[in-house]
Design a protein around this motif. Structure first.
Motif, mmCIF file in Angstrom:
data_model
loop_
_atom_site.group_PDB
_atom_site.id
_atom_site.type_symbol
_atom_site.label_atom_id
_atom_site.label_comp_id
_atom_site.label_asym_id
_atom_site.label_seq_id
_atom_site.Cartn_x
_atom_site.Cartn_y
_atom_site.Cartn_z
ATOM 1 N N LYS A 1 0.834 -1.193 0.000
ATOM 2 C CA LYS A 1 0.000 0.000 0.000
ATOM 3 C C LYS A 1 0.877 1.254 0.000
ATOM 4 O O LYS A 1 1.963 1.271 0.551
ATOM 5 C CB LYS A 1 -0.915 0.015 1.232
ATOM 6 C CG LYS A 1 -1.893 -1.146 1.256
ATOM 7 C CD LYS A 1 -2.786 -1.052 2.476
ATOM 8 C CE LYS A 1 -3.778 -2.207 2.502
ATOM 9 N NZ LYS A 1 -4.653 -2.136 3.697
ATOM 10 N N LEU A 2 0.375 2.289 -0.639
ATOM 11 C CA LEU A 2 1.098 3.555 -0.666
ATOM 12 C C LEU A 2 1.036 4.212 0.710
ATOM 13 O O LEU A 2 0.051 4.096 1.441
ATOM 14 C CB LEU A 2 0.478 4.488 -1.709
ATOM 15 C CG LEU A 2 0.567 4.000 -3.160
ATOM 16 C CD1 LEU A 2 -0.130 4.990 -4.081
ATOM 17 C CD2 LEU A 2 2.018 3.812 -3.579
ATOM 18 N N ARG A 3 2.098 4.906 1.042
ATOM 19 C CA ARG A 3 2.177 5.588 2.340
ATOM 20 C C ARG A 3 2.228 7.088 2.094
ATOM 21 O O ARG A 3 3.305 7.663 1.889
ATOM 22 C CB ARG A 3 3.398 5.125 3.114
ATOM 23 C CG ARG A 3 3.395 3.631 3.396
ATOM 24 C CD ARG A 3 4.650 3.205 4.087
ATOM 25 N NE ARG A 3 4.788 3.859 5.368
ATOM 26 C CZ ARG A 3 5.851 3.745 6.152
ATOM 27 N NH1 ARG A 3 6.857 3.003 5.749
ATOM 28 N NH2 ARG A 3 5.906 4.375 7.297
ATOM 29 N N LYS B 1 2.037 9.448 4.012
ATOM 30 C CA LYS B 1 2.689 10.213 5.070
ATOM 31 C C LYS B 1 4.205 10.055 5.061
ATOM 32 O O LYS B 1 4.886 10.585 5.946
ATOM 33 C CB LYS B 1 2.145 9.778 6.425
ATOM 34 C CG LYS B 1 0.674 10.097 6.631
ATOM 35 C CD LYS B 1 0.232 9.723 8.034
ATOM 36 C CE LYS B 1 -1.237 10.056 8.254
ATOM 37 N NZ LYS B 1 -1.683 9.700 9.628
ATOM 38 N N SER B 2 4.742 9.302 4.100
ATOM 39 C CA SER B 2 6.190 9.080 4.092
ATOM 40 C C SER B 2 6.956 10.381 3.897
ATOM 41 O O SER B 2 8.006 10.586 4.508
ATOM 42 C CB SER B 2 6.552 8.084 2.991
ATOM 43 O OG SER B 2 6.146 8.581 1.723
ATOM 44 N N ALA B 3 6.463 11.278 3.041
ATOM 45 C CA ALA B 3 7.148 12.554 2.828
ATOM 46 C C ALA B 3 7.154 13.387 4.103
ATOM 47 O O ALA B 3 8.158 14.036 4.439
ATOM 48 C CB ALA B 3 6.471 13.323 1.689
ATOM 49 N N LEU C 1 7.031 12.181 7.147
ATOM 50 C CA LEU C 1 7.953 11.543 8.088
ATOM 51 C C LEU C 1 9.399 11.858 7.732
ATOM 52 O O LEU C 1 10.218 12.111 8.625
ATOM 53 C CB LEU C 1 7.722 10.029 8.083
ATOM 54 C CG LEU C 1 6.376 9.551 8.655
ATOM 55 C CD1 LEU C 1 6.251 8.045 8.505
ATOM 56 C CD2 LEU C 1 6.244 9.950 10.124
ATOM 57 N N ASP C 2 9.724 11.854 6.439
ATOM 58 C CA ASP C 2 11.083 12.206 6.031
ATOM 59 C C ASP C 2 11.412 13.643 6.409
ATOM 60 O O ASP C 2 12.518 13.940 6.872
ATOM 61 C CB ASP C 2 11.241 12.014 4.518
ATOM 62 C CG ASP C 2 11.153 10.551 4.123
ATOM 63 O OD1 ASP C 2 11.345 9.686 5.013
ATOM 64 O OD2 ASP C 2 10.876 10.276 2.947
ATOM 65 N N TRP C 3 10.459 14.531 6.206
ATOM 66 C CA TRP C 3 10.673 15.929 6.595
ATOM 67 C C TRP C 3 10.856 16.052 8.100
ATOM 68 O O TRP C 3 11.723 16.806 8.573
ATOM 69 C CB TRP C 3 9.484 16.762 6.137
ATOM 70 C CG TRP C 3 9.582 18.211 6.509
ATOM 71 C CD1 TRP C 3 10.260 19.196 5.854
ATOM 72 C CD2 TRP C 3 8.976 18.841 7.650
ATOM 73 N NE1 TRP C 3 10.122 20.383 6.508
ATOM 74 C CE2 TRP C 3 9.341 20.209 7.623
ATOM 75 C CE3 TRP C 3 8.177 18.393 8.693
ATOM 76 C CZ2 TRP C 3 8.915 21.112 8.592
ATOM 77 C CZ3 TRP C 3 7.758 19.295 9.658
ATOM 78 C CH2 TRP C 3 8.120 20.629 9.592
ATOM 79 N N TYR C 4 10.087 15.305 8.860
ATOM 80 C CA TYR C 4 10.208 15.349 10.319
ATOM 81 C C TYR C 4 11.576 14.835 10.771
ATOM 82 O O TYR C 4 12.204 15.417 11.661
ATOM 83 C CB TYR C 4 9.095 14.521 10.948
ATOM 84 C CG TYR C 4 9.232 14.328 12.439
ATOM 85 C CD1 TYR C 4 8.976 15.354 13.336
ATOM 86 C CD2 TYR C 4 9.648 13.093 12.954
ATOM 87 C CE1 TYR C 4 9.113 15.171 14.702
ATOM 88 C CE2 TYR C 4 9.795 12.903 14.317
ATOM 89 C CZ TYR C 4 9.509 13.945 15.181
ATOM 90 O OH TYR C 4 9.667 13.763 16.521
ATOM 91 N N ARG C 5 12.046 13.733 10.145
ATOM 92 C CA ARG C 5 13.358 13.206 10.510
ATOM 93 C C ARG C 5 14.460 14.211 10.175
ATOM 94 O O ARG C 5 15.421 14.365 10.940
ATOM 95 C CB ARG C 5 13.608 11.889 9.789
ATOM 96 C CG ARG C 5 12.683 10.760 10.231
ATOM 97 C CD ARG C 5 13.146 9.441 9.649
ATOM 98 N NE ARG C 5 12.199 8.366 9.925
ATOM 99 C CZ ARG C 5 11.304 7.929 9.054
ATOM 100 N NH1 ARG C 5 11.253 8.465 7.840
ATOM 101 N NH2 ARG C 5 10.474 6.941 9.378
#
Length: 333
Positions: A89-91, A93-95, A97-101
């Motif tokens: 499944k597509l995520r 929220k991954s972008a 999460l990457d920005w948050y990291r």
């Protein structure tokens, strides 16, 4: 074509009878086999492909049976296996999460830099790094075009091209190490580690001796006496006095050794400011900007080192006040 009936022994009779393959009855009428490898009339689309049954009737030998079974194992599968491995499944929220990291990593780096700049070691090493990078850059840019001198040769000449250059290189390494010792000393809370502070003073004094030798060999005797000798005297005095008040020196007065280190910066700062003033007219006339970059960077470095000296001066004043208070209590007892 009609195949012979292997079970009844009567060729040409294939009227809906169930045929036997070895000891197991075949699941399909024999007349479904119309061509080699072609099965038709299956009622259940999800049933495994029984190609071995068909090939057995075409080639009833044991070797043919084995070949048919191997081929059936390759071609047959249960359709339910496709349902056991759903597509990922597509995520969305991954972008985020990457920005948050990334932001979290940047905040940690900022916090680490801020903690190192809380003491003199951060200012010392920031000035050391700035001076080193600027010196290397100016050395490479100053190589004349068409001279045949490569960048590596220019770097070798900068770091070890002469005795003066080698002395300056060794002094820089010692200064970097002493700055790291100061960082470790001031990382201790609530007050700096006195023993590490003294170790940093000793190392800084050794580096000042090397700096004085380099400046003298470069033809700068005044700067060698102040930035080298006076600097080393102040650092060694701070290390061995260990905050104890000198005879006849009031506790409210500035620390004499820390003050000597701070005073050793002034002649070099004046020389750097004069160098900037002398380099501006040629730069305005079209000369290379490196003429003003070197003295300007040197002035910024000395300002950073002076800031570190002031932090040590304030800490030395607090140490001497505590030592004087403890001595008065012992005298009262």
């Amino acid at each position: 074509m009609n195949l012979p009936d292997a079970a009844a022994g009567e060729p040409g009779d294939t009227s809906g009878k169930t045929r036997r393959v070895g000891s197991k009855p075949s699941q399909y009428p024999l007349d479904v086999v119309t061509h080699e490898g072609d099965l038709m009339g299956l009622e259940d689309d999800h049933a495994p492909l029984r190609l071995d049954d068909a090939l057995y009737h075409l080639d009833g030998t044991l070797a043919g049976r084995r070949r048919a079974s191997a081929l059936a194992d390759v071609l047959s599968f249960a359709p339910s296996m496709l349902d056991e491995k759903p597509l990922p499944k597509l995520r969305p929220k991954s972008a985020i999460l990457d920005w948050y990291r990334a932001v979290r990593g940047l905040s940690r780096l900022t916090a680490a830099i801020r903690s190192r700049m809380a003491g003199p070691g951060g200012y010392y090493n920031l000035g050391n790094a700035l001076g080193l990078v600027t010196g290397v850059t100016v050395q490479i840019v100053a190589v004349p075009r068409g001279s045949g001198l490569s960048g590596s040769a220019a770097l070798l000449d900068y770091f070890a091209g002469s005795i003066a250059a080698m002395a300056l290189t060794l002094a820089t390494l010692v200064f970097f190490y002493s700055g790291e010792i100061y960082c470790r000393a001031w990382a201790r809370k609530p007050s700096p580690d006195a023993s590490l502070n003294r170790l940093g003073d000793v190392l800084s004094g050794v580096g000042a001796i090397g700096l004085g030798i380099a400046l003298f060999l470069f033809g700068e005797p005044v700067l060698a006496a102040t930035s080298g000798l006076l600097h080393a005297l102040g650092k060694f005095g701070s290390a061995f006095a260990a905050g104890r008040p000198l005879p006849g020196w009031q506790a409210t007065w500035p620390d004499p050794f820390r003050s000597a280190v701070l005073a050793s910066r002034l002649p070099a700062m004046v020389a750097a400011a004069a160098g900037i003033g002398g380099a501006l007219p040629p730069v305005w006339s079209g000369a290379s900007s490196t003429l003003v970059a070197a003295p300007l960077t040197l002035l910024v470095c000395y300002l950073l080192w002076a800031k570190a000296d002031l932090l040590l001066l304030q800490d030395g004043r607090a140490e001497r006040a505590l030592a004087s208070h403890a001595g008065n209590r012992r005298d009262a007892v």
